[in-house]
Write a protein that holds these residues in place. Sequence first.
Motif, short mmCIF file in Angstrom:
data_model
loop_
_atom_site.label_atom_id
_atom_site.label_comp_id
_atom_site.label_asym_id
_atom_site.label_seq_id
_atom_site.Cartn_x
_atom_site.Cartn_y
_atom_site.Cartn_z
N ALA A 1 3.35 11.48 2.03
CA ALA A 1 2.40 10.95 3.00
C ALA A 1 1.69 9.72 2.44
CB ALA A 1 1.38 12.02 3.38
N ILE A 2 1.26 9.83 1.18
CA ILE A 2 0.53 8.71 0.58
C ILE A 2 1.42 7.46 0.51
CG2 ILE A 2 -0.60 7.86 -1.51
CD1 ILE A 2 -1.31 10.84 -2.13
N VAL A 3 2.64 7.65 0.00
CA VAL A 3 3.55 6.50 -0.14
C VAL A 3 3.87 5.91 1.24
CG1 VAL A 3 5.87 5.80 -0.81
CG2 VAL A 3 4.51 7.21 -2.35
N SER A 4 4.04 6.79 2.25
CA SER A 4 4.35 6.29 3.60
C SER A 4 3.24 5.39 4.13
CB SER A 4 4.56 7.45 4.57
OG SER A 4 5.55 8.31 4.06
N VAL A 5 1.99 5.84 3.95
CA VAL A 5 0.86 5.03 4.42
C VAL A 5 0.87 3.66 3.75
CG1 VAL A 5 -1.67 4.81 4.36
CG2 VAL A 5 -0.61 6.98 5.05
N PHE A 6 1.10 3.65 2.43
CA PHE A 6 1.08 2.37 1.74
C PHE A 6 2.27 1.50 2.12
CE2 PHE A 6 -2.12 4.46 -0.91
CZ PHE A 6 -3.07 3.45 -0.95
N MET A 7 3.40 2.12 2.46
CA MET A 7 4.55 1.32 2.92
C MET A 7 4.22 0.62 4.23
SD MET A 7 7.81 3.67 1.87
CE MET A 7 8.99 2.78 2.86
N VAL A 8 3.51 1.34 5.11
CA VAL A 8 3.10 0.72 6.38
C VAL A 8 2.15 -0.44 6.12
CG1 VAL A 8 1.83 1.10 8.52
CG2 VAL A 8 3.48 2.80 7.74
N LEU A 9 1.19 -0.21 5.20
CA LEU A 9 0.24 -1.28 4.86
C LEU A 9 0.97 -2.49 4.30
CD1 LEU A 9 -2.73 0.68 3.23
CD2 LEU A 9 -2.63 -0.39 5.49
N GLN A 10 1.97 -2.23 3.45
CA GLN A 10 2.73 -3.33 2.86
C GLN A 10 3.47 -4.12 3.95
OE1 GLN A 10 5.55 -2.32 -0.25
NE2 GLN A 10 6.62 -4.26 0.04
#
Lengths: 244, 253
Positions: free
Chosen positions: A205-214
């Motif tokens: 979940a954490i990595v997914s959120v940051f991928m969206v931000l990126q």
Amino acid sequence: MQFDRQIFWEALTSSTFAAGAALTIGLAVAAQAAGSILGLVVALLRGSSLPPVRWGAAAYVWLFRAVPTLLQLLFVWNALPQLIPSLRDPWFTPFLAAFLALSLNESAYMAEIIRSGLASVDRGQMLAGKTLGLRSDQIFRLITLPQMIRVIIPPTGNEFITLLKLTSLASVISLRELLTVTSQTVAVNFRFAELYAAATVWYLAIVSVFMVLQAQLEKRYQWSSRERDVRTMPVFARVAAGNR
Amino acid sequence: MSGSQPMIAASEITKHYGRLEVLKGVSLGVERGQVKVVVGPSGSGKSTLLRCLALLEPIESGSIVLDGEDVAWQARGGRGERSLVPFRSQLCMVFQHFNLFPHLTALENVMIGPVHVRGVDRKEARDEAMALLARVRLGDKAERYPHELSGGQQQRVAIARALALRPKVMLFDEPTSALDPELVREVIDVMEELARDGMTMIVVSHEMRFAHEAADAIVMMDEGRIIEEAPPDRFFRDPTHERTRRFLQLAEL
């Protein structure tokens, strides 16, 4: 023994896991920020006209990339307080130790990424800035920096994801980040599968959120009139345009 | 002020890269409102001369006087680079490859000088920049980014960006040689307008139509020296120097 969904769900939604995840995110974001700033300084020093400064910066990158991150973490937590007495005081927490070790480690990798980003900016950009009468600090801030940032977003995203997972090393110095709380809970009820699955879902979940931000950040740095919206422009582009 | 005082005067400029002598004592003066076109074979030192005049490269010896003030960037002694920064915007250069800032729109490219160099407030800078874009006939492209424009359009934005600094002299380094043939004319038109409006210009270019119509004099460079300077008519019809004659023949101008 079957996979007990109840145990999985309770662990996933527990405040213990949420707090561990928050600590993981906080540590990774802080270390990434500090590592990026320090990495920028090291990258600039590597381009110095003074040879000893260049060598010093290169040695820094060499040292922090060569030594395993886990060893750096143990060194900062166990060895540094032996060498520096004031670090034995309670203010030197596992979080600070992990932040220090991961920032230094990250800065060496960021220095290399930023160095290549700086090299990718066309020399003609600097000449154009000069002929307009911009000072060298203005050229860096208004012209070089935003163009460099666009280039380094994808590799920096990689770095951040790696860093996010490296925070789990801090379990060896008893920082209560996500993996530590998972192991501690496992030690109580031995439900490996359920608890490891809960931790996995959190990391995903954490990595997914940051991928969206990126992805959003990359979109903003597309410099296309179709994407243009002044309110969502990155701060550097706004500064360059003279916006306040 | 006497009308014959040059706006910019370079005298006896020398410049070398390592052991290679690129400029071997070049003197060139341009009066207010005059246009001089510099031609010559590649490697003759044209671009280096322009970069030295633009204060982008230090010179070994000689002087550069801009509107009565010595501004030369000396490699050793004399003025250092930092004290010259304010003069650069008065000697603005337009580059062969445009060098627009890719992260800024056409409008922002033109605004950057007024806002950050001249200290004009943002609203006024915007109006000024819009007027300049209209002058180079790109009023409708203000919000476009450089990669969304053709080469000719990009070069016209670059000219507007330089004009926004209100330079005393504009230096053009082969402004059309990176352009597709059908885009050359739109840039030349803008440059001819500037010349008519009284801009002082030094242009390194092989656009002979521009040289014919806009230049007050054509300067021939060879091997780091100026070997001939003459008004366009005489330069093309009756060059005195043998080297110039050969150059004109080979270039089929």
